[in-house]
Design a protein around this motif. Structure first.
Motif, PDB file in Angstrom:
ATOM      1  N   UNK A  65       0.854  -1.180   0.000  1.00 25.94           N
ATOM      2  CA  UNK A  65       0.000   0.000   0.000  1.00 25.94           C
ATOM      3  C   UNK A  65       0.892   1.232   0.000  1.00 25.94           C
ATOM      4  N   UNK A  66       0.965   1.914  -1.127  1.00 28.21           N
ATOM      5  CA  UNK A  66       1.838   3.079  -1.257  1.00 28.21           C
ATOM      6  C   UNK A  66       1.003   4.347  -1.165  1.00 28.21           C
ATOM      7  N   UNK A  67       1.398   5.297  -0.291  1.00 26.44           N
ATOM      8  CA  UNK A  67       0.643   6.542  -0.135  1.00 26.44           C
ATOM      9  C   UNK A  67       0.500   7.271  -1.471  1.00 26.44           C
ATOM     10  N   UNK A  68      -0.738   7.633  -1.789  1.00 27.73           N
ATOM     11  CA  UNK A  68      -0.994   8.347  -3.034  1.00 27.73           C
ATOM     12  C   UNK A  68      -1.107   7.453  -4.243  1.00 27.73           C
ATOM     13  N   UNK A  69      -0.782   6.171  -4.107  1.00 25.83           N
ATOM     14  CA  UNK A  69      -0.828   5.254  -5.246  1.00 25.83           C
ATOM     15  C   UNK A  69      -1.733   4.053  -4.995  1.00 25.83           C
ATOM     16  N   UNK A  70      -2.208   3.897  -3.772  1.00 26.45           N
ATOM     17  CA  UNK A  70      -3.046   2.750  -3.461  1.00 26.45           C
ATOM     18  C   UNK A  70      -2.242   1.461  -3.430  1.00 26.45           C
ATOM     19  N   UNK A  71      -2.932   0.353  -3.585  1.00 30.07           N
ATOM     20  CA  UNK A  71      -2.270  -0.949  -3.571  1.00 30.07           C
ATOM     21  C   UNK A  71      -1.552  -1.182  -4.892  1.00 30.07           C
ATOM     22  N   UNK A  72      -0.282  -1.535  -4.811  1.00 27.44           N
ATOM     23  CA  UNK A  72       0.520  -1.774  -6.012  1.00 27.44           C
ATOM     24  C   UNK A  72       1.094  -3.191  -5.947  1.00 27.44           C
ATOM     25  N   UNK A  73       1.129  -3.849  -7.108  1.00 30.99           N
ATOM     26  CA  UNK A  73       1.723  -5.186  -7.205  1.00 30.99           C
ATOM     27  C   UNK A  73       3.175  -5.018  -7.677  1.00 30.99           C
ATOM     28  N   UNK A  74       4.108  -5.448  -6.841  1.00 28.42           N
ATOM     29  CA  UNK A  74       5.530  -5.301  -7.133  1.00 28.42           C
ATOM     30  C   UNK A  74       6.165  -6.668  -7.336  1.00 28.42           C
ATOM     31  N   UNK A  75       7.111  -6.724  -8.255  1.00 24.40           N
ATOM     32  CA  UNK A  75       7.897  -7.928  -8.468  1.00 24.40           C
ATOM     33  C   UNK A  75       9.316  -7.648  -7.985  1.00 24.40           C
ATOM     34  N   UNK A  76       9.791  -8.467  -7.043  1.00 19.03           N
ATOM     35  CA  UNK A  76      11.112  -8.276  -6.455  1.00 19.03           C
ATOM     36  C   UNK A  76      12.089  -9.313  -6.984  1.00 19.03           C
ATOM     37  N   UNK A  77      13.283  -8.854  -7.342  1.00 15.48           N
ATOM     38  CA  UNK A  77      14.386  -9.735  -7.738  1.00 15.48           C
ATOM     39  C   UNK A  77      15.592  -9.367  -6.889  1.00 15.48           C
TER      40      UNK A  77
END
Length: 341
Positions: free
Chosen positions: A87-99
């Protein structure tokens, strides 16, 4: 030299267009690319960012991320492409891919963790939209197939009722039209069940012949219809055209090949021929009229057009007894493009 290598790594990370951060063994951010700072609303420049878990308003301080990073740093796990929701402020829920990749310097001292972060939220939403559209299209096509089937049944019923009220000559034409509509209904059912991608031609033609036989042959002890095929697959478009060809030629053989109470057999054979294929519809009926006196009818025109569309050669032979019609498509023969009406 280790200091030079680290300085170079920091410079590369800072200039990267991919959101990258370099962490130490305590998950403190040693360097962050400008793209990472901009993507997640963090201060610009080369200033320190502290612990990754303290970034922003604390949105990175989630238990799953703790476990993943600590396990990777210890060597107990790796993160080749792990998806996580933040949950990023100002961006809502974001789907991130981590490597994540562990970097070791100085013989095991100075462990570093290079972490790349990609925001795939929009891509996942677009993928879901495509899936929803495909599912909706499939539902609409299924409904359309039901409506077409119902309409064909209604037309066939009207033709049969009309045949009972007219003279013998007109009755024959209406009965013929009824048989054609029922055969088209059988074909339509098969096409509805055929996958939009590749289809196993053997199962497809076997079921089509069963449907045609059930709707067109009154006495199965007198006339029989079978298919012999291999287990090859063809595209959905090719299976549609082949099905139309088989329907037209089987109808023609049943209509003209076995007059009166003549007994006989019709065989539909399909074989892959390298990267091409060969389709034969063969019967043991009366054969072709002497001197090819018969005028080409609508069915002949349809089959000729379909053969041209499929890029196949069409050969008709009088077997004495019976007739053999072969469509043969060579491996390198392209199908003819459709002409605009």
């Amino acid at each position: 030299m280790p200091e030079v290598g680290l300085a170079l790594a920091l410079a590369v990370i800072s200039a990267s267009t991919t959101p990258l951060i370099l962490l130490d063994a305590d998950c403190t951010v040693l360097a962050a690319s400008t793209s990472f700072r901009e993507a997640f609303g963090l201060p610009g420049g080369d200033g320190p960012l502290g612990s990754i878990f303290a970034l922003g308003a604390g949105e990175w301080n989630v238990p799953r991320l703790h476990v993943l990073l600590e396990s990777t740093l210890s060597g107990a796990a790796s993160i080749p492409a792990y998806e996580i929701d933040l949950e990023l402020p100002g961006h809502g829920s974001r789907r991130l891919v981590l490597n994540a990749h562990v970097l070791v310097h100085g013989g095991g001292e100075g462990v570093r963790l290079l972490l790349a972060i990609a925001d795939v939220t929009d891509a996942r939403l677009a993928e879901q939209v495509r899936k929803d559209l495909a599912r909706e299209k499939a539902m609409l096509m299924q409904e359309l197939q039901h409506r077409v089937a119902n309409s064909l049944q209604i037309v066939a019923s009207v033709l049969m009722q009309s045949a009972r009220r007219v003279g013998s000559e007109a009755r024959g034409h209406l009965n013929e039209a009824h048989s054609r509509v029922m055969s088209i209904a059988a074909l339509q059912q098969q096409l509805a069940e055929t996958a939009s991608a590749d289809a196993e031609i053997g199962a497809y033609l076997a079921q089509l012949c069963r449907s045609l036989g059930a709707s067109m042959i009154d006495d199965h002890g007198r006339l029989s219809l079978e298919s012999t095929t291999d287990h090859s697959r063809v595209s959905g478009e090719t299976s549609v055209s082949i099905g139309l060809v088989v329907t037209e030629l089987v109808i023609n053989a049943l209509k003209h090949g076995f007059p009166g109470d003549m007994r006989g057999h019709i065989r539909v054979d399909y074989r892959a021929d390298g990267a091409g294929w060969r389709l034969e519809i063969k019967d043991d009926g009366v054969g072709m009229p002497a001197g090819n006196a018969a005028k080409p009818g609508l069915g002949t025109s349809i089959v000729t057009a379909l053969a041209r569309h499929l890029g196949a050669t069409l050969t008709v032979a009088d077997n004495r007894p019976g007739t053999s019609i072969v469509l043969h498509r060579l491996a390198a023969t392209p199908a003819a493009p459709e002409k605009a009406a």
